[in-house]
Design a protein around this motif. Structure first.
Motif, PDB file in Angstrom:
ATOM      1  N   PRO A   1       2.404   9.644  -5.422  1.00 35.96           N
ATOM      2  CA  PRO A   1       3.995   9.711  -5.032  1.00 35.96           C
ATOM      3  C   PRO A   1       4.141   9.290  -3.564  1.00 35.96           C
ATOM      4  O   PRO A   1       3.200   9.682  -2.735  1.00 35.96           O
ATOM      5  N   GLY A   2       5.033   8.428  -3.444  1.00 34.96           N
ATOM      6  CA  GLY A   2       5.343   7.870  -1.947  1.00 34.96           C
ATOM      7  C   GLY A   2       4.819   6.455  -1.935  1.00 34.96           C
ATOM      8  O   GLY A   2       5.330   5.940  -0.929  1.00 34.96           O
ATOM      9  N   GLN A   3       4.075   6.134  -2.862  1.00 30.13           N
ATOM     10  CA  GLN A   3       3.568   4.678  -2.364  1.00 30.13           C
ATOM     11  C   GLN A   3       4.560   3.589  -3.122  1.00 30.13           C
ATOM     12  O   GLN A   3       5.504   4.116  -4.145  1.00 30.13           O
ATOM     13  N   TRP A   4       4.855   2.304  -2.740  1.00 27.21           N
ATOM     14  CA  TRP A   4       5.471   1.420  -3.297  1.00 27.21           C
ATOM     15  C   TRP A   4       4.733   0.086  -3.592  1.00 27.21           C
ATOM     16  O   TRP A   4       5.513  -0.981  -3.145  1.00 27.21           O
TER      17      TRP A   4
ATOM     18  N   GLY B   1       0.941  -1.265   0.042  1.00 27.13           N
ATOM     19  CA  GLY B   1      -0.215  -0.160   0.158  1.00 27.13           C
ATOM     20  C   GLY B   1       0.969   1.280  -0.075  1.00 27.13           C
ATOM     21  O   GLY B   1       1.807   1.157  -0.443  1.00 27.13           O
ATOM     22  N   ALA B   2       0.272   2.107   0.601  1.00 35.09           N
ATOM     23  CA  ALA B   2       0.778   3.680   0.321  1.00 35.09           C
ATOM     24  C   ALA B   2       1.691   3.728   1.496  1.00 35.09           C
ATOM     25  O   ALA B   2       1.577   3.339   2.631  1.00 35.09           O
ATOM     26  N   ALA B   3       2.774   4.630   1.323  1.00 29.22           N
ATOM     27  CA  ALA B   3       3.970   4.945   2.168  1.00 29.22           C
ATOM     28  C   ALA B   3       3.180   5.976   2.997  1.00 29.22           C
ATOM     29  O   ALA B   3       2.323   6.801   2.600  1.00 29.22           O
TER      30      ALA B   3
ATOM     31  N   TRP C   1       7.857  10.106  -7.174  1.00 28.67           N
ATOM     32  CA  TRP C   1       7.359   8.650  -7.294  1.00 28.67           C
ATOM     33  C   TRP C   1       8.465   7.903  -6.977  1.00 28.67           C
ATOM     34  O   TRP C   1       9.616   8.077  -7.714  1.00 28.67           O
ATOM     35  N   VAL C   2       8.085   6.684  -6.340  1.00 23.62           N
ATOM     36  CA  VAL C   2       9.249   5.735  -6.149  1.00 23.62           C
ATOM     37  C   VAL C   2       9.838   4.928  -7.367  1.00 23.62           C
ATOM     38  O   VAL C   2       8.875   4.639  -7.982  1.00 23.62           O
TER      39      VAL C   2
END
Length: 219
Positions: free
Chosen positions: A168-171, A31-33, A96-97
């Motif tokens: 942005p920030g999700q992985w 999920g999201a960071a 974005w990761v």
């Protein structure tokens, strides 16, 4: 007694995973960071491009310094960060990761993600001069892809985004297919927060049958 030990071990692993997993994580799709915090890092000089010797990754007719097509989205910046739970990652200028692919090669640097794979995992493309923050310029290079575009490499490994990340920030691409991993600022894969099982990638945009694409995952 053996069954009891196994139960305890599984329960402990689930506790560790819960502590590691980001909000919304469900095991099949990470999920999201949490909001990211930039690690103490100083910007470095822009990297000079490096041409790839790999026939799989390079187009022999493409000029090394050729400008990319006008409709190609470029990655203008690489940023080394530390994010909650995941630890060290690399993002582009929008947060974005970025990921690396185990089926690629770092020696020589080469990409094996093309066609539908590249729809799901868009290459981090460059015009040869990405700005760097928290990333050492001696780790950054480029390869020339089959279509003549130039892709950024980190520690020799080509970098990608994942269309399954919705902000942005999700992985959500971490551990997908057992071959895709978040990239660290030195180019190594981040193994700090792994999902249970082997998540599958989202279907490529050109596919009209998402279920079939998911069940026959090869990218």
């Amino acid at each position: 007694m053996a069954q009891l030990k196994r139960t305890v071990i599984v329960a402990s692993a689930m506790v560790a995973l819960t502590a590691c997993a980001p909000a919304g994580y469900n095991g099949a799709n990470s999920g999201a960071a949490e909001p990211v915090a930039v690690a103490a890092a100083e910007p470095t000089a822009a990297v000079e491009p490096e041409a790839s010797a790999s026939p799989d990754a390079a187009a022999t007719t493409a000029a090394p310094d050729a400008a990319p097509p006008a409709d190609v989205e470029l990655t203008d910046k690489l940023v080394g960060k530390t994010v909650a739970r995941m630890g060290k990652v690399v993002t582009d200028e929008e947060g974005w990761v970025l990921y690396r692919f185990d089926k690629d090669s770092d020696d020589p640097p080469a990409s094996n993600c093309v066609d539908k794979c590249a729809e799901v995992w868009p290459p981090a493309l460059t015009d040869g001069s990405p700005q760097l923050t928290g990333v050492s310029d001696d780790k950054v290079g480029t390869i020339t892809r089959q279509d003549g575009t130039r892709q950024i490499t980190l520690g020799g490994w080509p970098l990608y985004r994942y269309i399954g990340d919705k902000k942005p920030g999700q992985w959500k691409g971490q551990g997908v297919g057992g071959t895709w991993f978040v990239a660290q600022p030195d180019g190594k894969k981040n193994l700090e927060c792994l999902p249970t099982g082997t998540p599958k990638a989202v279907a490529p945009p050109s596919s009209s049958d998402a279920g079939a694409a998911d069940s026959s995952y090869s990218y």
